[in-house]
Design an enzyme around this catalytic site. Sequence first.
Site, PDB file in Angstrom:
ATOM      1  N   GLU A   2       0.826  -1.215   0.000  1.00  0.00           N
ATOM      2  CA  GLU A   2       0.000   0.000   0.000  1.00  0.00           C
ATOM      3  C   GLU A   2       0.858   1.262   0.000  1.00  0.00           C
ATOM      4  OE1 GLU A   2      -2.836  -0.556   3.234  1.00  0.00           O
ATOM      5  OE2 GLU A   2      -4.139  -1.622   1.858  1.00  0.00           O
ATOM      6  N   GLU A  40      -5.486  -8.061  -1.492  1.00  0.00           N
ATOM      7  CA  GLU A  40      -6.138  -7.904  -0.184  1.00  0.00           C
ATOM      8  C   GLU A  40      -7.592  -7.589  -0.421  1.00  0.00           C
ATOM      9  OE1 GLU A  40      -4.696  -5.326   2.896  1.00  0.00           O
ATOM     10  OE2 GLU A  40      -2.619  -5.861   2.462  1.00  0.00           O
TER      11      GLU A  40
HETATM   12  C1  BG6 Z   1      -4.530  -3.119   4.765  1.00  0.00           C
HETATM   13  C2  BG6 Z   1      -3.153  -3.468   5.283  1.00  0.00           C
HETATM   14  O1  BG6 Z   1      -4.673  -1.753   4.703  1.00  0.00           O
HETATM   15  O2  BG6 Z   1      -5.618  -3.487   5.509  1.00  0.00           O
HETATM   16  C3  BG6 Z   1      -3.120  -4.643   6.243  1.00  0.00           C
HETATM   17  O3  BG6 Z   1      -2.259  -3.718   4.220  1.00  0.00           O
HETATM   18  C4  BG6 Z   1      -4.285  -4.549   7.183  1.00  0.00           C
HETATM   19  O4  BG6 Z   1      -1.889  -4.667   6.902  1.00  0.00           O
HETATM   20  C5  BG6 Z   1      -5.555  -4.614   6.354  1.00  0.00           C
HETATM   21  O5  BG6 Z   1      -4.308  -5.506   8.180  1.00  0.00           O
HETATM   22  C6  BG6 Z   1      -6.806  -4.637   7.195  1.00  0.00           C
HETATM   23  O6  BG6 Z   1      -6.823  -3.531   8.059  1.00  0.00           O
HETATM   24  P1  BG6 Z   1      -7.031  -3.679   9.621  1.00  0.00           P
HETATM   25  O7  BG6 Z   1      -6.731  -2.378  10.171  1.00  0.00           O
HETATM   26  O8  BG6 Z   1      -8.436  -4.087   9.783  1.00  0.00           O
HETATM   27  O9  BG6 Z   1      -6.084  -4.732  10.047  1.00  0.00           O
END
Ligand code: BG6
Length: 492
Positions: A200, A390
């Site tokens: 990211e 993701e």
């Molecule tokens: C992304 C990141 O923004 O979102 C991850 O690359 C992160 O590291 C994921 O875990 C989910 O976000 P969160 O804050 O719910 O863990």
Amino acid sequence: MGRFPENFLWGGAIAANQAEGGFYEGGKGLASSDVQTAGTVTEPRYTTYIDKDGNPGAIKGGFFAKLPEGAHHAVIDGYNYPYHEAIDFYHRYKEDIALFAEMGFKIFRLSIAWTRIYPKGIEETPNQAGLDFYHRVFAELHKYGIEPLVTIYHYDLPLYLDENYGGWKNRFLIECYDKYTDTLFREFKGEVKYWLTFNEINSMIMIPMLFPQYPKALIKSDYQALHYEFVASAKAVIRAHEIDPDYVVGCMIGGGPATYPLTCDPKDCRARQEYDQEVYYYTADAMIRGEYPYFAGRIWKKYGIELDITDEDRRIMKEGKVDILTFSCYGSSCVTTHEVKETAGGNLNMGPKNPYIEYTDWGWSLDGETLKYALNEYYERYGIPMMVVENGIGYNDILEEDGTCHDPYRIDYTRASVNSMADAIADGVDLIGYTSWGCIDLVSASTGEMKKRYGFIYVDKNNDGSGTLKRYRKDSFYWYKKVIESNGEIVD
Ligand code: BG6
């Protein structure tokens, strides 16, 4: 062909700091993430330090906390640091990989902890114990025919580089990253094919768009830091291809351009266009086309940025274009110039609520069009292979007494994502893989809690650090297994 190409790479994703634990083992150095305490949805995370007079302290905020003058980061007794043990992937990777294999994973996205390889980031030689750990992990993955997809840097800078050089705000970091990536590409040749340079990478410049109160002075240095990251990434791409022409190196953009104007007011439509340019295309152009886009000058002017950029930087960026585009995408967003009555939550998708879609209890958008839309937007502009690396839904899952865990909302959410990707492929998009975020429960990056679970696998660990760390298959585990087995045909 069915809905997905024959060799479609189905899998899941984690990051070192949120999963591994073993934070002092195998010669690992301290990362900036190791001094962040646990929080919750309502309680912020703290960053701990020792002040100039030797007194311990803690300041609100994770990544962006600014310490008092003269203080230095420190691990302090009595605080709960969720990353120190995380889900103990460091010791349990064999068991976890066996579960991924049971689901039929073709690919597994993990990150390497920079501090396991170069504990401070500046050493002359790498730490052998750290390299050995990842050799063991990759061997275990290959045992099951699972391809590793490696993020080289995922929000866990060696603390030493942060404290002594100011992190990515210092051009010197390009050299440190160069040495680190050179080591990885040589060491893991033949074991890893897919690499992502920065997780990211655009996240720091999204902040001013998401939080208008963010200080303008910081925005300038954020853009500068991002520029150094672009150069570092491009250098890594060049080096990777020199070391092994078969290496496939990608950028990883935070979020996908599934952004809608809230109304058809032309001002809203233009605001949407500017939003996507600033948040996504500024970065993607720099990494995929190898140069800043034509509208970069407008953005620099807006924030009063005078970029430190050399001719050599421009040459490197041009030469070090990435091979694939990967991105995270959790939901769609709206943009408006009108008064906002209700705002949405969700990862990188805060903004006005869209009246046409549903939201979870945590304010996350449930929009089946998201991936189709974002994939088409990106593909139309760049036309290179893509992966969604993701996507997922964080939820406070309940483990039943009999060891089952019923998560129909995750199945519904992921089904919508699978269908949306199938539609994009039908449109002609070259999508080669999908790694669901947090395929096994792990520590949340934003809140530092365990309760915000994304996994198909439940990990018995609680926010306060208690729990057996035992793994359990959720209902979504069996569902995703069927999806993979049928190559995305069976999603019921
Ligand atoms: C992304 C990141 O923004 O979102 C991850 O690359 C992160 O590291 C994921 O875990 C989910 O976000 P969160 O804050 O719910 O863990």
